[in-house]
Structure formats: structure tokens, C-alpha cells
Design a protein around this motif. Sequence first.
Motif: not given
Length: 778
Positions: A453-454, A472-477
Motif C-alpha cells: 500500500m502506497m 496497492v503496489c504489490g506486497g511481500g515478495i
Amino acid sequence: MKKLFTIVIVLLAIESYSQSNPQSYYKRVFDNKGFAKWNGNSTSSDQQEFSWGVPAHMEALSLMYEKTKDTMYANTLIRCIGNTIDRRDDLRDLLNPPQNGISQIFDYRNISGAAWSTRYYNKIKNQGGPYAHVVHSANITYPMAKFAAMVKDNPMLQGLTYPSSGRYSGQTYSVIAYDLIEKVKETLEYHEGQWHTGPGNIGYYKERDSVDAQGYISPIDYAGVISPFNMQSAVGRVFVQMYRATNDTVYLNKVRQLSNFIKLNTQLDPNRGSNVWPYWNFTVLKEDISHGGLTMSFPYECYKYGISQNGSLIYGVSDIEAYTNTLTKDIYRAPLQISGKLGQDIIWNIKESPTAGSAYDDYVSYMWLYLSKKDSPLYQMIADVQAAENYYTHVLTDSSLALALLASNENLIVPVNTEHRYGKDSDWRGVAKGNFDGGENDQFVVLRNFDGMMGTMKPDNKGFASVTNSRVCGGGIYNWKGLAAGDFFDDGKSEIIALSDHSDFNKNGFYIYKIENNQIVESTQFTGFGGDSKWVGVAAGNFISGGKDDFVAVRNNNNEVLVYKFNGAVPQLIHGNTLNLPVNSKIKAVAAGNLDQDTKDEIVLLVDADDHMQNGVYVYDVDDNGVLTLITKSIGFGSASDWKGLAVGNLDGEGVDEIIAHRNFDGDYKVFKSYGNYLSDPATEKFPAVQVEGNVMCFGNFNPGTQNEELVTLRKDGGIVMFSSTMVTESKNSRNNTDKKNTDPCQNELPAELFSFLKSESFHNRQLKGGILVKGGK
């Protein structure tokens, strides 16, 4: 050339310090709320306001005078004291001019005495005869006795004249102090029949008997009962100040007797090293934070003023440490988690709404600020609690005493905006200032690793509001490693760079976003760096001549700093710098700012090194070819520092930027000021280590009314907290549009800690070796 420029910087800084007149943050709040001029209750017929509210305000005024030495507070205090004395039971009919409905008050015994009686706290509220409670008389007379002691101790005050109207109009402070001593004596005499002594040289107060010798029936609950410990301490503070004001051993003897009584009922918790005591010794009832703060204040005052008898301190260092541990190890259990009662494991997590019907008054904590000192995290512990929305909306109303205590003990920074709705799994990875709506004010962007989240934010009241829609730019990995923001495209708005340490070669690198139609939109990807990059972070600044913002990216693979500028919307590598850092060292954070007032920014790195003499802060210059040159460093902080947060910005509102470096080891925020080829000794703001563990931070001028930049921190528990400098300098526009005499009463006040580097003896006598300041410590 650099040395010559440094001299110019210092001269400019000296000039700006002499003209800027920074003010205490909480002093400004205190004054802006009208507390500096509020004289207290002088017209209402309700005596109940004199029980707690008016005395707390008088105590606040005495604290503000102690802090600032500004007689505005002393004169308002004198007016307030005069009003209060005019409203004493036996003096009300002497008001000049007389006021309708204001006449003498006779208590339930038909006595009009030197007290402030009320029916409010009777067994049946507002029914029956008035009763004068010892604790109320103590609250009221404490500021009077304290002011008398201040005047007695300072000959410079004694000849000052109170210039306003009221009881003491035209009288000197010395004459007023003498009269106050007599008035306090009269009130203590009124309650003398309630003072009792016992074996072991103890002394204490009891409520008046249910039926006295003349047959008068007390209208209160608990008649004849020994008063609670907070009420005992309230009078104890009066004894301390009267002893200071008069040197009369009668008061010293009572201090000793009362301290013996309180010590007799206080136990040391061996596990926490904290003092524990009950609310009173009448029924089984645990002490709460609010009343405990008043109980603690009497031992604190004995310690503060070095009250001793027969060569023995009545309260010493170990006693105060135990009371401090009562707050820091018993009441405070974790950030924003506090127990309402001493020795009780029922905890309020302030991030959540409290249970309906909770006794919020139990959680009032500001009196504990009396125990605050510069080498203790206690201040930030309490300030953090009081800045949380669920606390200030349910517990802390506009309290002049709370503001005065915050002002009296503030050091370098204070929390001013908070948001605690984000979860502890946020795993914040970046925060950067920018301008995302094309306006004039700084805003900031945050990035969390949990889901990528940005969001862009700005201060709003005591919290924050969104500037644009989030993304949401992509999380975790993606394993995000930092954020930077700047006008990279020269379009008048900030773009955003997010740095990913993705394990996939093709996704490892920079993601550039721009703002379009209130949306965060991906503009460019610059990836393909490989999964072994070991990225540290990214920082924006003016590094390469040409007007647009540039950025640097730092990775621990080869201790490398990559310098980029934008060619249109695409990053262009200017130079890759492999740094000559100590063996087995690790770069922990990167930030950038203008540390020397030239036209370009410098780069700051935090370095954890196994060699503790190389562990610390490193500052680099960048030339137009992207080549880094080490300017200075402050090292010797210990291999266990575990540096984390780093920010560069104009904290003091004057001249060049400062550096704030945070280490996880002890929660310290170290503040450095640059003088060209060396850094100052760091000033320190102490935090509980767990409160700031893993913090991510940035500076920005989020309050356009000041020249100071504020510090935004993202917390491990998910919270966002913005700090202001404690010494605030108005912006030029603000100064030009206001009456300086009215808005700047601290005309000669300079910061005592961070902002006094140029005046310090150590600055003038400093010896440098090779342009590097070596700082020892763990």
C-alpha cells in the motif's frame, strides 16, 4: 574553498540565530489557547471550581514562569491568586467592588474560615452544609506558597511591581509574597485540628469527625477517616514550599512526619524496582495513575529542593528512581498500553476504543511528567500516550497544567500528529516528503511491505488526511526497501520512486510513479538488478546541477552508492560509487539534505561496523559527475548500535539541515548539526526502545506557518507519528503578517540544547583531527 564557505555559513547562522526568536512549541500552544492571560474564576458563585480546576491553572502559570522567566505569567498568576483569595469563605464579602450573590460562606459548623468550602462533594451532592476539604485547600495554597518561595529565592524579583488590577494592584512582588505566606498560614491553621501524629514520628490528616464536640454532623462520606495518600501529598507540597519560603522548622518537621507516614504505606516491588501503594489504608483499593501522580509529587518536591533534616535527605535518588519505575515499569506496559491501577494487569490498549463506562479519570497521567529528565525516556512515553486520539478524546481535555508540564520538560522534539489505525503487520518500508497536488505545502508518501500500500498524506487537525487516492503496489515478495519523492520530471509536482529487492531479477529495482487525476499511476520500471543487490534504500535530492531532482540508491552488495538523474521519465546512471567502508560493515539507512547551505545536497549514511570506532554517521558530497567524497563522519558509537531510522531536514528552522539518526539498541534519537568538515556532538532525545524500534522517518515542512521542518516516523506497531521541534520559528510570511510583540513573547529565548551549538564552549574550544569528529560511547 570549502573551508571558506564553512566560515560564511557560521557567520550567517550566528546572524539568523540572533534574529529568529524561536519559541517553545508548548508555550505557543499554551498562549494560543489564552491560558497565559486567563485569570481564573472571579465572578461565578460556584466554589467547586476552586477545588481542582483553578488551582491546576495557577500551578501551570507558576511552571510557565519558571520555564520562561516571562513576568506575563507571574502577573497573570498574581491576578488569579488575588481573585482566589477574594473568594475565600471569610473574605468574599470584602470584594471591592461588591458582587451580587457573593457573600461570606459558613461551613456546616457555622464557621466562615480561611478555606474554600463547597457542597459539591457532600454525601448527597450539593445538599447539606458546605465542607472545606484539606486536599482542596492544599491545591489552592500550593501555587501561592510556591510563588512566595520563588520570590524569596530570587532578589531580582522582589522589587518588581505587579501592574494590573485586583487585590495586589501596584504592590511589589516582595510585599505580595509576604502576604501570601500569611494567607497560607491561615488556611493551614484552619485545618490544624485534622492533623494527627503517631508512633514512629508519623503525621497525617483525617477528615473531620462525623459528629464533633459541638454536635455538628459532617455532611461527607468517610468522616473521621484518614485521608487518601494523594490528599496527604497535596498538603505535603505546601509544607515543602512554605519551608522554602520561611525556613520555619515547623514545616520541615511536618514534611518529615508526613514522609514517614507515606513511606510506611509504600512497598518496593522487587521485580520491577517500583514503588506500590494503595489508594488509602481505609479499604482495599488500588492506586490509579491519576491520584498516584499527585501522591508522587510530594516525594518529588522533597527531592527536587533537597529537603533534608539532620543532614539526611528526606527523599533521595533511589526513592525517585523507584517512583519513576512505577510509571515506566508498572503503569506503562508497552507503547500505548497502560494499566489504570498500580500492580494491576488489566491493560488499556489505547489504539483501541476503551470499554464503555471505563473510569477514564483513572488514566490521567500528566503529573508524572514532574519525574521527567533529559536522560530518561519518560517524557516521550507520556507524550506518546497523550497524543493518541483515543486518549485525548476520552481522557485529556484542554488542560493548562498538562501543557505547562509538557513545556517545562520538552527537550528536542514533541509529538503533534498521530494515526494508529494501521496494523502491526504493516511492516513500513518507506516515507518521503513531496508535493503531490501542485500546491505550496509539503506532504508525505508512505509504503508498507505487507500489501504494498502506497498512500500520500498531510497533517489534519491532530491526525492525517489523504492527499490522493492510495495504491496497492504489490506486497511481500517485492520486499520494498525504501521511498524517495521529488520533481524528477520538472512538472511542478513530485514523482515517487519505490525500491524493490525482489528475488526475481526482472522485478528487482526502481518503480517510478506519478500523480494523475488524483491517482498514483505507475510511470516507469527500471529493473533487472539481481536478487543479490541487498538494497538499503533510496533518497532524492539536488545532486547534479541542472535544476531537476535526482536520486541515489544504496546497496550493501559492494557497499555501493548509485547516483542517478532523469532523462525524461527514465533514470540515467551517472556514477556508481564503491565506498571504502570498514570490513564487515553494513549500511543501514540513507538520507539526503542540504548540510552546508550551498546549492546542492549531501548524502548521509548510517553504518553499523564491527569495529565500534568506525560505527556511526557518514556524510558525503556529490559532484556533477556523481562521484562521492567523504566530508566528515561522527563515529565511535558501539558495534551494538543497530542503526535504523535516518532523516535530514531543517529541524531548528535556521540555516542548514540537521541529521537525526535512530538506533534500535537503546531507542535514542541522535541529532547532529553539520559545520562543513565536522559534525557537532549529538544532542539526544530519549525514547523507550520498544516504542521506536524499527522506525522509518523523513523530514518535511508540513506546517507552513513555521520555518521548522517536522519529522514523520512510521512505527513498527503500524502507527504514524509526526514530531515538531520543541523550539519553533515562525515562517517569514507569518512574521510579516502578525504583530511580533504579541506573537513572540520569548524575544530573548534561545534553544538550550540542539540549537545552542554556536554558543557552546565546546564549539569554540573544539580540536579536530583530520576534519573528523570522533564520538565515544556505546
